[in-house]
Write a protein that holds these residues in place. Sequence first.
Motif, PDB file in Angstrom:
ATOM      1  N   UNK B  69       0.815  -1.202   0.000  1.00 12.37           N
ATOM      2  CA  UNK B  69       0.000   0.000   0.000  1.00 12.37           C
ATOM      3  C   UNK B  69       0.854   1.259   0.000  1.00 12.37           C
ATOM      4  N   UNK B  70       2.008   1.168  -0.667  1.00 10.47           N
ATOM      5  CA  UNK B  70       2.940   2.299  -0.785  1.00 10.47           C
ATOM      6  C   UNK B  70       3.383   2.850   0.561  1.00 10.47           C
ATOM      7  N   UNK B  71       3.435   1.979   1.561  1.00  9.60           N
ATOM      8  CA  UNK B  71       3.995   2.426   2.828  1.00  9.60           C
ATOM      9  C   UNK B  71       5.483   2.681   2.615  1.00  9.60           C
ATOM     10  N   UNK B  72       5.919   3.865   2.963  1.00  9.41           N
ATOM     11  CA  UNK B  72       7.303   4.240   2.720  1.00  9.41           C
ATOM     12  C   UNK B  72       8.226   3.515   3.698  1.00  9.41           C
ATOM     13  N   UNK B  73       9.124   2.701   3.170  1.00  8.06           N
ATOM     14  CA  UNK B  73      10.035   1.933   4.032  1.00  8.06           C
ATOM     15  C   UNK B  73      11.428   2.532   4.055  1.00  8.06           C
ATOM     16  N   UNK B  74      11.815   3.110   2.961  1.00  5.94           N
ATOM     17  CA  UNK B  74      13.165   3.674   2.900  1.00  5.94           C
ATOM     18  C   UNK B  74      13.158   4.883   1.991  1.00  5.94           C
ATOM     19  N   UNK B  75      13.916   5.895   2.384  1.00  3.43           N
ATOM     20  CA  UNK B  75      13.952   7.146   1.626  1.00  3.43           C
ATOM     21  C   UNK B  75      15.418   7.500   1.426  1.00  3.43           C
ATOM     22  N   UNK B  76      15.759   7.981   0.250  1.00  4.13           N
ATOM     23  CA  UNK B  76      17.111   8.523   0.139  1.00  4.13           C
ATOM     24  C   UNK B  76      17.060   9.920  -0.430  1.00  4.13           C
ATOM     25  N   UNK B  77      18.121  10.679  -0.184  1.00  8.06           N
ATOM     26  CA  UNK B  77      18.104  12.062  -0.636  1.00  8.06           C
ATOM     27  C   UNK B  77      19.452  12.484  -1.145  1.00  8.06           C
ATOM     28  N   UNK B  78      19.421  13.444  -2.066  1.00  8.68           N
ATOM     29  CA  UNK B  78      20.680  14.016  -2.559  1.00  8.68           C
ATOM     30  C   UNK B  78      20.688  15.521  -2.289  1.00  8.68           C
ATOM     31  N   UNK B  79      19.946  15.886  -1.230  1.00  9.03           N
ATOM     32  CA  UNK B  79      19.932  17.304  -0.858  1.00  9.03           C
ATOM     33  C   UNK B  79      21.220  17.629  -0.113  1.00  9.03           C
ATOM     34  N   UNK B  80      21.656  18.886  -0.231  1.00  9.03           N
ATOM     35  CA  UNK B  80      22.875  19.308   0.470  1.00  9.03           C
ATOM     36  C   UNK B  80      22.502  20.050   1.754  1.00  9.03           C
TER      37      UNK B  80
END
Lengths: 440, 435
Positions: B69-80
């Motif tokens: 159900x699109x439960x967010x399990x992992x997130x990554x980012x390339x923000x500084x």
Amino acid sequence: MTSNTLTPGIIAGRLPADQLSENFSDLHPPLDDHEALVAADRCYFCHDAPCATACPTDIDIPLFIRQIATGTPDAAAKTILSQNIMGGMCARVCPTETLCEQVCVRETAEGKPVEIGNLQRYATDTLMAADVHPFERAAATGKTIAVVGAGPAGLSCAHRLAMKGHAVTVFDARPKSGGLNEYGIASYKSVGGFAAKEVDWLLKIGGITVEHGKSLGAGLSLDRLKADHDAVFLAIGLAGVNALNVEGEAKDGVLDAVDFISDLRQAGDVASVEIGRDVVVIGGGMTAVDAAVQAKLLGALNVSLVYRRGRDRMNASPFEQDLAAAKGVRIITNASPKAVIGNGAVCEIEFEYTDDDLAPTGQMFRLAADQVFKAIGQTLGGDGLPDTEGGKIAVTGAGRTSMQSVWAGGDCASGGEDLTVTAVAEGRDAAEDIHAQLMG
Amino acid sequence: MANLASDFIGIKSPNPFWLASAPPTDKEYNVRRAFEAGWGGVVWKTLGSEGPPVVNVNGPRYGAIWGADRRLLGLNNIELITDRPLEVNLREIKSVKRDYPDRALIISLMVPCDEDSWEAILKQIEDTGADGVELNFGCPHGMAERGMGAAVGQVPEYIEMVTRWVKKHSRMPCIVKLTPNISDIRKPAEAAKRGGADAVSLINTINSITSVDLDDFAPEPMIDGKGTHGGYCGPAVKPIALNMVAEIARHAETQGLPMSGIGGVTTWRDAAEFMALGAGNVQVCTAAMTYGFKVVQEMISGLSDYMDRKGFTSTSELVGRAVPNVTDWQYLNLNYVTKAKIDEDACIKCGRCYAACEDTSHQAIAMSEDRVFSVKDDECVACNLCVNVCPVENCITMEQVAPGKVDERTGLTVSKDYGNWLDHPNNPGNTCAAE
């Protein structure tokens, strides 16, 4: 003209057009992509899954659901269709609540099974929308086979035979192919001309010729078919309808439920279909429910479904019974028809209460009725058929009849429940047996 | 309701839930709302040196993986680090701290690796009223290419050196944020301690590519057909973070070094687990980015109820409570014998345990024709895989074979005594056994 639900008599247009169109829309709206992923994710991918065991066509249900869950609905459709070429229609009309979904372990655990039927529809609809036919014919064998009846059993058999390289001719009495899929299923279970589309899609395999307007005794003889083909598959269904055998049965307004259902399916516009104000349906099977529910959806004021035994003996599944009740059909049990009353046309019908063994109680009652639909079973018709058993063509193994080189399947053959999915399985299995016999 | 008040290296906050240095803490508007929602503290999004701020990409900054159900399990980012001018951030920090004196406000910092740069930034933040600084030695993308972030955090000598500069030029409590993108988390923790750090916080994000676009053949998140590794966080990284926290907690050189636990904290339970392994408080980011600031209310009520149930009156009673039970494999009791047991009444007959055991483990589950599943005690090694794959909670349990009973698999009587690998006769290093 301002007809409404209160207008007496048998008339069309009891409900406004938008209401009618809503009433006859899809009973189970299709899942969208996200809904399908969520529904598929609930499958536990059981070992030796009970759902697959319960499926008359042995579809590998956990595999196709996993294929949906991983974003490959076309592969899922191929898994389904390789076992059941009419997986699209079965997804719509199968009584899943008494088959795969009844034994789903999540039904056991939570009383809420995986939506197998809806997922099957999602997969098959996706593939068919892309107009892909995923099977190819084998090299021509030079063998010819006659299939009598273009319903689920006949078409399933024809497809499997064609796939194996045989040349198949399908004969059908009606102007359209599909059999009960086209003529015998409630409109809200197969919207948008799906039955016809499915036939067109199925025939893409090639090697199948369909001849309409021909049936045994009307342009065809079984002896001739046998002489002209290497094998014959009979899938002629049950053309006759049982009579009530009560006084007044011939009065106007007393009709066969199958004809009503068929007329409704074939009507270009449901608003043109006439329906009574006080409708009585006699019978306890799927046909009775389909007729009763649709009578209500057309705007009949009172619809009673009268069955001679108790509710637990009805052939209609609990889901179907609940659907009827929810649509406003009054279900009366333990009552047998005794007389149809009226001057020319029916105006009342008299019943007697009977116990579960049909013993009369002597207690009578009458229901007002301007229209009566009979749905108390159908019978095999035709002469010169193979031996019969219990009113159906006797078969052993994969549809073998008492006649050499004649197979039979579907509703006309003994054994099995009279379901679309059973017919498809029987047609497929007979085709495999015919192939083995012809090529062995 | 248990008192959740927290004192972390002298920094007080009404509860141990801080927002980690990240997009949620980038500006006054957010931080005020976070405090209103109940967060105990905030680590302000990393500030850099004075001058033109860094710039971010103008395409997707985040990539993700999902469960059901699109439960967010992992997130990554390339923000500084922050891309807003330093003076704006400093003005806002001062304003927020003035209005929320009871909340913890820490400033995350990242400047070039020379003493002058650190001295300069520390001077600039001095009069904001902030409670402490956190040194961002963890950011794994972008800044590391410029010799900052993880480029420092991956070299223990640099960590020690920079920490020393910070302690020399500032009296503020100093937290060193550690990168997990190293082979042994204890080394940078030791270095931070040697440099005089008051605490470490961990883990920062993990180098990651969340997925590959199979039409464009490029990693996600994708910027104009190209992608780069980003920092991974969210529920999926919690087990990695818990282990690293435990490693520091039980390592002789770093034992007792205060830790702020970070990595996938999503519920009160996650927070309690980090704290049981030695974290004095926790920092949260992904849960807030997924659900909004309000999630802290569940964390507060959940931790409080748990502490009441346990009879803890202060979070300090929870902190480190599980550390003594974290050990090395060689000290595990080999005489502790368990067998899987299937509760037939709870079983829904899916057969997953059977498939898992039969195909991939020890062929220790039998399946009858009517789908009754039972454990073969003479084959079961108690691996726990059946428990893990069973969809029904507590349907399969591990039951201890009582000392004195025979283990049907080995035919040996279960000893009541503790016995580990060091004493085991099969251990080639066990001189007693060889004699």
